[in-house]
Design a protein around this motif. Structure first.
Motif, mmCIF file in Angstrom:
data_model
loop_
_atom_site.group_PDB
_atom_site.id
_atom_site.type_symbol
_atom_site.label_atom_id
_atom_site.label_comp_id
_atom_site.label_asym_id
_atom_site.label_seq_id
_atom_site.Cartn_x
_atom_site.Cartn_y
_atom_site.Cartn_z
ATOM 1 N N ILE A 51 0.838 -1.203 0.000
ATOM 2 C CA ILE A 51 0.000 0.000 0.000
ATOM 3 C C ILE A 51 0.875 1.257 0.000
ATOM 4 O O ILE A 51 0.567 2.243 -0.674
ATOM 5 C CB ILE A 51 -0.984 -0.016 1.192
ATOM 6 C CG1 ILE A 51 -2.001 -1.146 1.002
ATOM 7 C CG2 ILE A 51 -1.676 1.326 1.354
ATOM 8 C CD1 ILE A 51 -2.889 -1.398 2.200
ATOM 9 N N GLU A 52 1.975 1.219 0.727
ATOM 10 C CA GLU A 52 2.910 2.349 0.730
ATOM 11 C C GLU A 52 3.435 2.600 -0.685
ATOM 12 O O GLU A 52 3.501 3.744 -1.140
ATOM 13 C CB GLU A 52 4.071 2.050 1.676
ATOM 14 C CG GLU A 52 5.143 3.108 1.709
ATOM 15 C CD GLU A 52 6.315 2.725 2.586
ATOM 16 O OE1 GLU A 52 7.205 3.573 2.730
ATOM 17 O OE2 GLU A 52 6.356 1.594 3.109
ATOM 18 N N TYR A 53 3.803 1.546 -1.396
ATOM 19 C CA TYR A 53 4.265 1.666 -2.783
ATOM 20 C C TYR A 53 3.154 2.255 -3.653
ATOM 21 O O TYR A 53 3.400 3.133 -4.480
ATOM 22 C CB TYR A 53 4.682 0.289 -3.308
ATOM 23 C CG TYR A 53 5.084 0.290 -4.761
ATOM 24 C CD1 TYR A 53 6.378 0.612 -5.140
ATOM 25 C CD2 TYR A 53 4.165 -0.045 -5.757
ATOM 26 C CE1 TYR A 53 6.754 0.620 -6.480
ATOM 27 C CE2 TYR A 53 4.532 -0.052 -7.093
ATOM 28 C CZ TYR A 53 5.819 0.285 -7.451
ATOM 29 O OH TYR A 53 6.185 0.295 -8.778
ATOM 30 N N GLY A 69 4.584 -3.211 -10.671
ATOM 31 C CA GLY A 69 5.996 -2.925 -10.435
ATOM 32 C C GLY A 69 6.450 -3.206 -9.010
ATOM 33 O O GLY A 69 7.647 -3.223 -8.739
ATOM 34 N N TRP A 70 5.504 -3.443 -8.094
ATOM 35 C CA TRP A 70 5.911 -3.722 -6.711
ATOM 36 C C TRP A 70 6.394 -5.156 -6.613
ATOM 37 O O TRP A 70 5.817 -6.086 -7.184
ATOM 38 C CB TRP A 70 4.760 -3.504 -5.737
ATOM 39 C CG TRP A 70 5.191 -3.690 -4.312
ATOM 40 C CD1 TRP A 70 5.990 -2.865 -3.591
ATOM 41 C CD2 TRP A 70 4.864 -4.787 -3.458
ATOM 42 N NE1 TRP A 70 6.180 -3.385 -2.329
ATOM 43 C CE2 TRP A 70 5.499 -4.562 -2.217
ATOM 44 C CE3 TRP A 70 4.105 -5.929 -3.609
ATOM 45 C CZ2 TRP A 70 5.401 -5.426 -1.149
ATOM 46 C CZ3 TRP A 70 3.998 -6.806 -2.544
ATOM 47 C CH2 TRP A 70 4.640 -6.545 -1.312
ATOM 48 N N LYS A 71 7.492 -5.338 -5.909
ATOM 49 C CA LYS A 71 8.070 -6.667 -5.713
ATOM 50 C C LYS A 71 8.287 -6.897 -4.228
ATOM 51 O O LYS A 71 8.453 -5.951 -3.463
ATOM 52 C CB LYS A 71 9.399 -6.775 -6.450
ATOM 53 C CG LYS A 71 9.238 -6.667 -7.936
ATOM 54 C CD LYS A 71 10.563 -6.756 -8.635
ATOM 55 C CE LYS A 71 10.301 -6.673 -10.122
ATOM 56 N NZ LYS A 71 11.352 -6.079 -10.859
ATOM 57 N N LEU A 72 8.310 -8.164 -3.854
ATOM 58 C CA LEU A 72 8.629 -8.499 -2.467
ATOM 59 C C LEU A 72 10.059 -8.067 -2.172
ATOM 60 O O LEU A 72 10.956 -8.330 -2.973
ATOM 61 C CB LEU A 72 8.531 -10.009 -2.246
ATOM 62 C CG LEU A 72 7.152 -10.607 -2.065
ATOM 63 C CD1 LEU A 72 7.237 -12.116 -2.054
ATOM 64 C CD2 LEU A 72 6.510 -10.125 -0.808
ATOM 65 N N PRO A 73 10.287 -7.402 -1.042
ATOM 66 C CA PRO A 73 11.666 -7.120 -0.660
ATOM 67 C C PRO A 73 12.429 -8.445 -0.530
ATOM 68 O O PRO A 73 11.907 -9.423 0.001
ATOM 69 C CB PRO A 73 11.534 -6.427 0.690
ATOM 70 C CG PRO A 73 10.135 -5.886 0.715
ATOM 71 C CD PRO A 73 9.322 -6.855 -0.105
ATOM 72 N N ALA A 74 13.669 -8.467 -1.042
ATOM 73 C CA ALA A 74 14.454 -9.718 -1.083
ATOM 74 C C ALA A 74 14.588 -10.364 0.289
ATOM 75 O O ALA A 74 14.497 -11.583 0.421
ATOM 76 C CB ALA A 74 15.826 -9.445 -1.685
ATOM 77 N N GLU A 75 14.761 -9.548 1.335
ATOM 78 C CA GLU A 75 14.945 -10.109 2.670
ATOM 79 C C GLU A 75 13.649 -10.642 3.274
ATOM 80 O O GLU A 75 13.676 -11.349 4.281
ATOM 81 C CB GLU A 75 15.580 -9.074 3.620
ATOM 82 C CG GLU A 75 14.688 -7.903 3.956
ATOM 83 C CD GLU A 75 14.700 -6.768 2.938
ATOM 84 O OE1 GLU A 75 14.067 -5.745 3.223
ATOM 85 O OE2 GLU A 75 15.319 -6.897 1.874
ATOM 86 N N LEU A 76 12.505 -10.319 2.668
ATOM 87 C CA LEU A 76 11.221 -10.791 3.200
ATOM 88 C C LEU A 76 10.579 -11.875 2.338
ATOM 89 O O LEU A 76 9.480 -12.343 2.643
ATOM 90 C CB LEU A 76 10.260 -9.604 3.357
ATOM 91 C CG LEU A 76 10.697 -8.534 4.352
ATOM 92 C CD1 LEU A 76 9.689 -7.387 4.386
ATOM 93 C CD2 LEU A 76 10.875 -9.120 5.733
ATOM 94 N N ASP A 77 11.249 -12.275 1.257
ATOM 95 C CA ASP A 77 10.745 -13.339 0.406
ATOM 96 C C ASP A 77 10.639 -14.644 1.189
ATOM 97 O O ASP A 77 9.650 -15.351 1.129
ATOM 98 C CB ASP A 77 11.682 -13.497 -0.787
ATOM 99 C CG ASP A 77 11.231 -14.549 -1.771
ATOM 100 O OD1 ASP A 77 10.277 -15.278 -1.481
ATOM 101 O OD2 ASP A 77 11.836 -14.641 -2.838
ATOM 102 N N THR A 78 11.670 -14.936 1.952
ATOM 103 C CA THR A 78 11.688 -16.105 2.828
ATOM 104 C C THR A 78 12.201 -15.650 4.187
ATOM 105 O O THR A 78 13.251 -15.023 4.266
ATOM 106 C CB THR A 78 12.596 -17.208 2.270
ATOM 107 O OG1 THR A 78 12.110 -17.598 0.979
ATOM 108 C CG2 THR A 78 12.605 -18.421 3.171
#
Length: 126
Positions: A51-53, A69-78
């Motif tokens: 929502i921020e994005y 265009g929004w993607k999961l932050p890499a550190e929060l993917d797993t």
């Protein structure tokens, strides 16, 4: 006197065995509940980031009223809680959360978060 002591020892072993079995079951149940809560927390966090994005203008590296265009932050993917899979459209995001604990049916716990500009709704998948 020897038979009474033997009987008491056998009885004590049975009681201790039952106590261990019950405590193991309670521990597993608590671990699953804790993992469910953690996955829900992660999904809420990811939904807030989406929502921020969406709200940020494009010139500030946002979506400009679009989730595209929004993607999961890499550190929060797993995370230690589980892994997350994302499906994005212009006006909504779907995030599937798979926990590390197993549900009663033997499958990993699963939750589905639907993110729209107005908020996040989470539903249990199993």
């Amino acid at each position: 006197m020897g038979q009474q002591q033997l009987l008491l020892i056998v009885l004590a072993i049975i009681v201790i065995g039952i106590a261990i079995a019950v405590s193991t079951t309670l521990f597993d149940s608590n671990a699953t509940t804790s993992n469910r809560d953690a996955v829900i927390g992660d999904l809420n966090n990811l939904g807030a980031k989406a929502i921020e994005y969406y709200m940020k203008p494009k010139n500030l590296n946002g979506g400009g009223k679009s989730f595209t265009g929004w993607k999961l932050p890499a550190e929060l993917d797993t995370t230690a809680n589980g892994n997350y899979v994302l499906t994005v459209s212009s006006q909504s995001v779907t995030i599937r959360g798979y926990g590390v604990s197993k549900a009663a049916n033997g499958n990993k716990i699963q939750y589905l978060a639907r993110v729209t500009p107005s908020g996040v709704s989470i539903s249990k998948r199993n």
